[in-house]
Design a protein around this motif. Structure first.
Motif, mmCIF file in Angstrom:
data_model
loop_
_atom_site.group_PDB
_atom_site.id
_atom_site.type_symbol
_atom_site.label_atom_id
_atom_site.label_comp_id
_atom_site.label_asym_id
_atom_site.label_seq_id
_atom_site.Cartn_x
_atom_site.Cartn_y
_atom_site.Cartn_z
ATOM 1 N N UNK A 186 -4.364 -4.815 38.564
ATOM 2 C CA UNK A 186 -5.384 -5.674 38.400
ATOM 3 C C UNK A 186 -6.706 -4.686 38.079
ATOM 4 N N UNK A 187 -7.579 -5.072 38.954
ATOM 5 C CA UNK A 187 -8.881 -4.210 38.802
ATOM 6 C C UNK A 187 -8.713 -2.538 38.782
ATOM 7 N N UNK A 188 -7.931 -2.364 39.395
ATOM 8 C CA UNK A 188 -7.852 -0.884 39.619
ATOM 9 C C UNK A 188 -6.873 -0.056 38.468
ATOM 10 N N UNK A 189 -6.874 -0.669 37.459
ATOM 11 C CA UNK A 189 -5.997 -0.152 36.198
ATOM 12 C C UNK A 189 -6.684 1.223 35.933
ATOM 13 N N UNK A 190 -7.752 1.187 35.816
ATOM 14 C CA UNK A 190 -8.566 2.634 35.630
ATOM 15 C C UNK A 190 -9.237 2.944 36.924
ATOM 16 N N UNK A 191 -8.847 4.217 37.336
ATOM 17 C CA UNK A 191 -9.397 4.456 38.718
ATOM 18 C C UNK A 191 -9.396 6.175 38.503
ATOM 19 N N UNK A 192 -9.873 6.751 39.515
ATOM 20 C CA UNK A 192 -10.116 7.931 39.596
ATOM 21 C C UNK A 192 -8.741 8.620 40.573
ATOM 22 N N UNK A 193 -8.873 9.789 41.008
ATOM 23 C CA UNK A 193 -7.603 10.187 41.672
ATOM 24 C C UNK A 193 -8.217 10.329 42.910
ATOM 25 N N UNK A 194 -7.107 10.362 44.133
ATOM 26 C CA UNK A 194 -7.178 10.659 45.414
ATOM 27 C C UNK A 194 -6.247 11.748 45.879
ATOM 28 N N UNK A 195 -6.340 11.920 46.875
ATOM 29 C CA UNK A 195 -5.234 13.160 47.557
ATOM 30 C C UNK A 195 -3.841 12.901 47.345
ATOM 31 N N UNK A 196 -3.271 11.762 47.327
ATOM 32 C CA UNK A 196 -1.927 11.396 47.340
ATOM 33 C C UNK A 196 -1.624 11.667 45.880
ATOM 34 N N UNK A 197 -2.524 11.405 44.874
ATOM 35 C CA UNK A 197 -2.402 11.843 43.490
ATOM 36 C C UNK A 197 -1.747 13.255 43.304
ATOM 37 N N UNK B 155 -7.127 26.069 37.297
ATOM 38 C CA UNK B 155 -7.404 25.560 36.039
ATOM 39 C C UNK B 155 -6.266 24.748 35.591
ATOM 40 N N UNK B 156 -4.753 25.366 35.927
ATOM 41 C CA UNK B 156 -3.587 24.447 35.386
ATOM 42 C C UNK B 156 -3.766 23.199 36.039
ATOM 43 N N UNK B 157 -3.841 23.360 37.645
ATOM 44 C CA UNK B 157 -3.645 22.104 38.256
ATOM 45 C C UNK B 157 -4.797 21.012 37.832
ATOM 46 N N UNK B 158 -5.969 21.460 37.591
ATOM 47 C CA UNK B 158 -7.005 20.566 37.245
ATOM 48 C C UNK B 158 -6.509 19.956 35.787
ATOM 49 N N UNK C 50 -4.957 14.767 33.171
ATOM 50 C CA UNK C 50 -3.859 14.229 32.656
ATOM 51 C C UNK C 50 -3.369 13.007 33.381
ATOM 52 N N UNK C 51 -3.247 13.075 34.479
ATOM 53 C CA UNK C 51 -2.779 11.877 35.504
ATOM 54 C C UNK C 51 -3.775 10.903 35.537
ATOM 55 N N UNK C 52 -4.910 11.184 35.359
ATOM 56 C CA UNK C 52 -6.055 10.280 35.738
ATOM 57 C C UNK C 52 -6.505 9.613 34.281
ATOM 58 N N UNK C 53 -6.021 10.426 32.957
ATOM 59 C CA UNK C 53 -6.249 9.765 31.742
ATOM 60 C C UNK C 53 -7.662 10.102 31.381
ATOM 61 N N UNK C 54 -8.206 11.183 31.900
ATOM 62 C CA UNK C 54 -9.639 11.730 31.516
ATOM 63 C C UNK C 54 -10.165 12.667 32.520
#
Length: 430
Positions: A57-68, A89-92, A97-101
């Motif tokens: 729903x409204x959280x289709x586009x969201x930032x990342x949290x620790x569990x991500x 740098x690599x992990x960032x 990529x996981x956040x889509x931006x």
């Protein structure tokens, strides 16, 4: 902290906090009602955050949290390149990529044992993985906390509710580490092997196990020490066999690199509960703040030693040890506070005898503040990074209270306002 300072910092309203919270214990039915309400609230938060992590729903586009970050690491284990997550740098880039931006950066400094523990989560989508991880660790934590707190369970749940909520919100491992420290405390008296297993499993977050190690040395629990050491060695060997010896150099490089992150503002200092974060966000230079952290860590370990030598009971001594666990490292967050709740549950039976209503109210209020502060600020749209780490100051005052009680003259423990507790009383549940 002297009587005058404590009196100035608290008033009749604060004293009423202890009375109100302790009044919950007046009947089993009242305790049960409060427990049901809090558990329902926790379940509701888990449900909402599951939808959030699943991007429904409204959280289709969201930032990342620790569990991500946990889920990304789990995926890299199966891809065979988990060592790359230890390069910021690599992990960032993986996180972006996981956040889509663009997203905030979360460094990775966990030992490879935690990487292995996370690996099964990659078999599930992130939402389902979050739900599985959080429900299992939360259930284990609550069962452990209930076994320790017994009739004080409702009171401890209320005081620790903000900390539990913030841990659910970010999907962190605070319930797992809290349960392990709790199991260590529960088992130590009669099941030292189990206690050693639980403490050894804290290799996933070793800086939170330092106080427990000191307590074992002070009380000469060498069997538990030996078992914990074997768990650490065996798990390290397994990690080396699976990931290769290079995983350790990658970890060490990440730890060295992260040492500068605190000063650079990569971490959310306003959510930290350490003396370092409190002092640094108050304007103290990083080097001076680290010196302050070292001093507080020394005092925290002193509290552990005093608890072992002259605490009113073994249960209280273990409670002090659990609470001191989160005060040693400069890298301690609000999601580590479930361990503090374990310590409070262990100490509560003795507090009514050795602490005044004003002191107990201060303790309860400070723990509530430490958990709620980051939770509230995290909801703000901007400006959090510049906020002071008030939870760190709260933790320091909690430590001052613990030392005050441990250093108090025997005569003060027996005065008319606090009653008497035999020094050999034992409040560690079997």
């Amino acid at each position: 902290m002297g009587d005058a300072v404590l009196h100035a910092a608290t008033g009749p309203e604060i004293i009423m906090l202890a009375e109100a919270l302790e009044q919950i214990q007046s009947s089993p039915s009242r305790r049960a009602i409060h427990v049901r309400i809090i558990l329902a609230a926790l379940a509701a938060i888990v449900a909402v955050k599951t939808l959030w992590f699943a991007r429904v729903g409204p959280w289709h586009f969201r930032g990342l949290a620790d569990f991500d970050a946990f889920h990304i690491v789990a995926q890299r284990v199966w891809l065979g390149d988990v060592g790359e997550v230890y390069r910021l740098a690599t992990f960032a880039k993986m996180q972006a990529d996981a956040a889509g931006g663009t997203t905030g950066v979360m460094p990775w400094t966990y030992p490879p044992q935690f990487d292995l523990l996370l690996a099964p989560l990659a078999l599930l989508p992130v939402g389902a993985a979050y739900l599985s991880f959080t429900t299992v660790t939360l259930a284990l934590y609550l069962l452990t906390l209930r076994a320790i707190a017994r009739e004080n369970f409702a009171q401890v749940l209320i005081i620790s509710f903000p900390a539990l909520a913030v841990t659910i919100g970010c999907g962190q491992n605070g319930f797992l580490t809290g349960a392990l420290i709790g199991l260590f405390c529960l088992a130590l008296q009669k099941r030292p092997v189990l206690a050693g297993l639980a403490l050894g499993a804290m290799v996933i977050k070793p800086h939170l196990a330092v106080a427990a190690g000191v307590y074992l040395v002070m009380t000469r629990r060498f069997a538990a020490i030996a078992v914990a050491a074997m768990v650490v060695l065996a798990s390290s060997l397994v990690s080396t066999l699976i990931f290769g010896p290079q995983i350790w150099s990658a970890l060490m490089a990440s730890v060295r690199e992260s040492a500068g992150y605190l000063d650079q503002g990569v971490y959310q200092l306003f959510r930290m509960i350490s003396a370092y974060a409190a002092l640094h966000t108050a304007g103290m230079p990083a080097t001076a703040a680290i010196s302050g952290q070292i001093a507080v860590a020394a005092l925290a370990l002193l509290a552990v030693v005093l608890g072992a030598l002259r605490g009113p009971s073994p249960g209280f001594a273990l409670g002090v040890t659990a609470m001191a666990s989160v005060m040693i490292s400069p890298y301690a967050y609000d999601y580590d506070l479930p361990i503090l709740a374990i310590g409070l549950a262990l100490a509560l039976p003795d507090l009514v005898h050795i602490a005044s209503a004003r002191e107990r109210s201060a303790m309860y209020g400070l723990i509530l503040l430490a958990g709620a502060y980051g939770l509230v600020l995290s909801t703000l749209a901007s400006g959090q990074q510049a906020a002071p780490a008030m939870a760190g100051f709260a933790s320091m005052v909690v430590l001052a209270l613990l030392l005050r009680w441990l250093l108090r003259d025997e005569a003060a423990v027996h005065d008319g306002s606090m009653g008497h507790l035999p020094r050999n009383a034992l409040h560690v549940p079997d």
